[in-house]
Design a protein around this motif. Structure first.
Motif, mmCIF file in Angstrom:
data_model
loop_
_atom_site.group_PDB
_atom_site.id
_atom_site.type_symbol
_atom_site.label_atom_id
_atom_site.label_comp_id
_atom_site.label_asym_id
_atom_site.label_seq_id
_atom_site.Cartn_x
_atom_site.Cartn_y
_atom_site.Cartn_z
ATOM 1 N N LEU A 4 0.798 -1.230 0.000
ATOM 2 C CA LEU A 4 0.000 0.000 0.000
ATOM 3 C C LEU A 4 0.836 1.288 0.000
ATOM 4 O O LEU A 4 0.550 2.203 -0.778
ATOM 5 C CB LEU A 4 -0.987 -0.013 1.172
ATOM 6 N N LYS A 8 0.610 4.263 -2.806
ATOM 7 C CA LYS A 8 0.357 5.659 -2.432
ATOM 8 C C LYS A 8 1.458 6.570 -2.988
ATOM 9 O O LYS A 8 1.182 7.647 -3.513
ATOM 10 C CB LYS A 8 0.308 5.746 -0.902
ATOM 11 N N ALA A 11 0.922 7.093 -6.583
ATOM 12 C CA ALA A 11 -0.199 8.018 -6.812
ATOM 13 C C ALA A 11 0.253 9.459 -6.623
ATOM 14 O O ALA A 11 -0.112 10.342 -7.410
ATOM 15 C CB ALA A 11 -1.338 7.689 -5.858
ATOM 16 N N ASN A 12 1.073 9.687 -5.585
ATOM 17 C CA ASN A 12 1.588 11.043 -5.334
ATOM 18 C C ASN A 12 2.491 11.500 -6.476
ATOM 19 O O ASN A 12 2.434 12.647 -6.907
ATOM 20 C CB ASN A 12 2.374 11.085 -4.016
ATOM 21 N N SER B 139 -8.333 1.082 3.554
ATOM 22 C CA SER B 139 -7.331 2.055 3.076
ATOM 23 C C SER B 139 -7.077 1.897 1.588
ATOM 24 O O SER B 139 -6.562 2.797 0.932
ATOM 25 C CB SER B 139 -6.019 1.922 3.833
ATOM 26 N N TRP B 140 -7.454 0.765 1.022
ATOM 27 C CA TRP B 140 -7.282 0.559 -0.419
ATOM 28 C C TRP B 140 -8.252 1.411 -1.229
ATOM 29 O O TRP B 140 -7.980 1.712 -2.389
ATOM 30 C CB TRP B 140 -7.479 -0.917 -0.772
ATOM 31 N N THR B 142 -8.962 4.459 -1.062
ATOM 32 C CA THR B 142 -8.429 5.778 -1.436
ATOM 33 C C THR B 142 -6.931 5.690 -1.756
ATOM 34 O O THR B 142 -6.231 6.698 -1.756
ATOM 35 C CB THR B 142 -8.658 6.797 -0.298
ATOM 36 N N ALA B 143 -6.469 4.490 -2.066
ATOM 37 C CA ALA B 143 -5.027 4.255 -2.255
ATOM 38 C C ALA B 143 -4.410 5.127 -3.345
ATOM 39 O O ALA B 143 -3.262 5.546 -3.221
ATOM 40 C CB ALA B 143 -4.793 2.791 -2.565
ATOM 41 N N LEU B 144 -5.163 5.397 -4.408
ATOM 42 C CA LEU B 144 -4.581 6.159 -5.523
ATOM 43 C C LEU B 144 -4.913 7.654 -5.485
ATOM 44 O O LEU B 144 -4.572 8.386 -6.405
ATOM 45 C CB LEU B 144 -5.021 5.557 -6.863
ATOM 46 N N ILE B 145 -5.616 8.101 -4.436
ATOM 47 C CA ILE B 145 -5.864 9.550 -4.319
ATOM 48 C C ILE B 145 -4.640 10.176 -3.644
ATOM 49 O O ILE B 145 -4.223 9.730 -2.577
ATOM 50 C CB ILE B 145 -7.148 9.862 -3.504
ATOM 51 N N PRO B 146 -4.030 11.183 -4.273
ATOM 52 C CA PRO B 146 -2.804 11.744 -3.701
ATOM 53 C C PRO B 146 -3.026 12.410 -2.342
ATOM 54 O O PRO B 146 -4.114 12.934 -2.077
ATOM 55 C CB PRO B 146 -2.358 12.759 -4.759
ATOM 56 N N ASP B 147 -1.982 12.394 -1.537
ATOM 57 C CA ASP B 147 -2.073 12.972 -0.187
ATOM 58 C C ASP B 147 -2.352 14.468 -0.210
ATOM 59 O O ASP B 147 -2.926 15.011 0.717
ATOM 60 C CB ASP B 147 -0.754 12.724 0.573
ATOM 61 N N VAL B 149 -4.410 15.928 -2.014
ATOM 62 C CA VAL B 149 -5.829 16.162 -2.291
ATOM 63 C C VAL B 149 -6.692 15.652 -1.138
ATOM 64 O O VAL B 149 -7.634 16.319 -0.705
ATOM 65 C CB VAL B 149 -6.247 15.468 -3.620
ATOM 66 N N LYS B 152 -4.772 11.188 4.114
ATOM 67 C CA LYS B 152 -4.973 9.738 4.250
ATOM 68 C C LYS B 152 -5.341 9.315 5.679
ATOM 69 O O LYS B 152 -5.957 8.276 5.866
ATOM 70 C CB LYS B 152 -3.737 8.975 3.756
ATOM 71 N N ILE B 179 -3.881 8.507 -14.405
ATOM 72 C CA ILE B 179 -3.403 7.178 -13.996
ATOM 73 C C ILE B 179 -3.905 6.133 -15.003
ATOM 74 O O ILE B 179 -3.173 5.231 -15.406
ATOM 75 C CB ILE B 179 -3.870 6.842 -12.561
#
Lengths: 240, 226
Positions: A4, A8, A11-12, B139-140, B142-147, B149, B152, B179
């Motif tokens: 995970l 992450k 994604a960042n 937690s998965w 929202t795994a691909l939403i950047p911090d 935005v 977490k 993505i």
């Protein structure tokens, strides 16, 4: 192993380098996609034993040209078509009746949306009017408080649904013209040229006709006398 | 009072305080409010067109691929068949390959796009979407939403107040597209060779066979008549 944190982190990274700069990102991924597809299609032609060598000489350059022309025509045609569609919506040349009435009647504070957005119109240095008076995202630039009211769900949805639709249609029209009309015509011309060139190269050059007895150069009287036919049939005392 | 300047009608509105930069020839004390209605020739779309435009607006990337694929199958083979620069056999093989390539592209491209979109959507769920669907949160989700935005830890939007919620959603949408196109490229690296190549080869050969059979039949019929 917990993957995970790595997801992450990716994604960042994607947000910083791709989401924030969609133009160059789509340029790279789009072009790479076409090149990859082209390599795969060339493979499909090469491994196909049913296709003759002569046809392969056309199909392989055709496929390579397809990727190159597609990338070029996409940036010259499709993108401009999409921009044109967006421009029509942003400047209010194209709108729905409901949207136009909302712009005229709905007020943000003292002013209507129309007058607020109208004030965003500016004149560039060369005297051209920069039309930006229907673009809802312009409200945010005017005043943050106005933007809060302006971005009300109803207005925002109505504008963006219409804008997205027009953008989609214009990009589809542009894509069809560039990928299905311009590209096949150009790629066929290029491929035919390469096929012709390759076939001409492959044709064996005609062997020069060599005489049984090579000519003696320069062909003067002494050399002429050495030629076998002259010796085989002597003319005796007769002068040749 | 209305002033007409180079095809644009500009309303002179002295009460309008928010006025833009003026064109050089009009800068002598004239204030105006160039609203959209007065500036350009506009067109309001009808109700049916509006519905159609909005439907297109909701169209996804797979639908885009489908429309382009259908157009390609309808137009490109015709262009190949009328290519006067090559002989007839090359034209027919080229047409067969174009049809095969486009069918293979649509057949593999659409499912790949759908799969990519579904999996990316599942990993970029907004807190609001999760609340609406009553799904248990992991937690998965929202795994691909950047911090930058979405926080977490607190699962709250960063820099986006409730009023800017629409903006946050559009940013997430843009991020999903970015993505998605990268993931699709990686997937295509394999599927282009593993799926597109064999399907194109198979369909091309089938079409060539069909064409040859048609030709033979034609020759036989002509021979019989003769």
């Amino acid at each position: 192993m917990n993957i995970l944190p790595y997801v992450k982190r990716s994604a960042n990274y994607a947000y910083e380098h791709m989401t924030k700069n969609p133009g160059s990102m789509f340029l790279i991924t789009g072009s790479l996609g076409w090149i990859l597809s082209s390599i795969a299609q060339v493979t499909a032609v090469v491994i196909n034993k049913k296709i003759d060598k002569k046809e392969k000489k056309f199909l392989i350059p055709q496929e390579i040209a397809d990727a190159a022309v597609n990338i070029t025509s996409f940036y010259l045609l499709t993108k401009n078509f999409t921009k044109l569609g967006e421009h029509f919506v942003k400047t209010g040349r194209l709108a729905t009746k409901e949207l136009r009435s909302l712009y005229k009647n709905e007020k943000i504070g003292e002013q209507t949306i129309e007058s607020l957005l109208g004030s965003k119109v500016s004149v560039t240095k060369n005297g051209k009017t920069k039309l930006k008076d229907f673009d809802i995202s312009g409200l945010k630039e005017i005043n943050d408080k106005s933007a809060i009211a302006g971005f009300k769900q109803t207005l925002s949805e109505k504008y963006f649904h219409f804008a997205d639709g027009i953008t989609f249609i214009s990009s589809i029209v542009g894509s069809i013209i560039s990928c299905s009309i311009v590209t096949p015509i150009v790629r066929n011309k290029i491929a035919a040229h390469f096929q012709k060139k390759s076939l001409m190269k492959e044709q064996k050059p005609l062997e020069p006709i060599t005489p049984a007895v090579p000519f003696q150069h320069p062909l003067n009287n002494d050399n002429y006398k050495k030629v076998s036919s002259v010796n085989a049939f002597p003319s005796g005392s007769m002068k040749v | 009072m209305t002033i007409t300047v180079s095809a644009f009608k500009i309303n002179n509105n002295p009460n309008n305080t928010k006025c833009c930069d003026l064109p050089h020839d009009l800068s002598s004390g004239v204030k105006y409010n160039p609203s959209f209605g007065a500036l350009v020739k506009t067109h309001d779309v009808g109700e049916t067109t509006e519905k159609l435009v909005k439907w297109f607006g909701k169209c996804s990337t797979p639908m885009n691929r489908f429309i382009l694929g259908v157009a390609a199958v309808m137009i490109q083979p015709w262009i190949d068949l009328h290519n006067k620069d090559v002989d007839e056999k090359t034209r027919k093989v080229s047409r067969a390959r174009t049809i095969a390539k486009n069918i293979a592209g649509v057949a593999t491209g659409i499912p790949i796009r759908i799969l990519c979109i579904k999996s990316i959507d599942a990993l970029t769920r907004t807190p609001e979407e999760l609340k609406r669907t009553n799904k248990s949160k992991t937690s998965w989700n929202t795994a691909l939403i950047p911090d930058k935005v979405l926080n977490k830890d607190t699962q709250e939007w960063v820099n986006f107040t409730d009023e800017h919620f629409g903006e946050a959603l559009r940013l997430v949408k843009k991020h999903r597209e970015a993505i998605g196109s990268t993931v699709a490229l990686v997937v295509m690296l394999f599927t282009n060779f593993a799926l597109d190549v064999p399907i194109t080869k198979y369909l091309t050969n089938k079409l060539i066979d069909k064409d040859e059979a048609k030709n033979n039949k034609k020759i036989n019929t002509k021979g019989g008549n003769a």
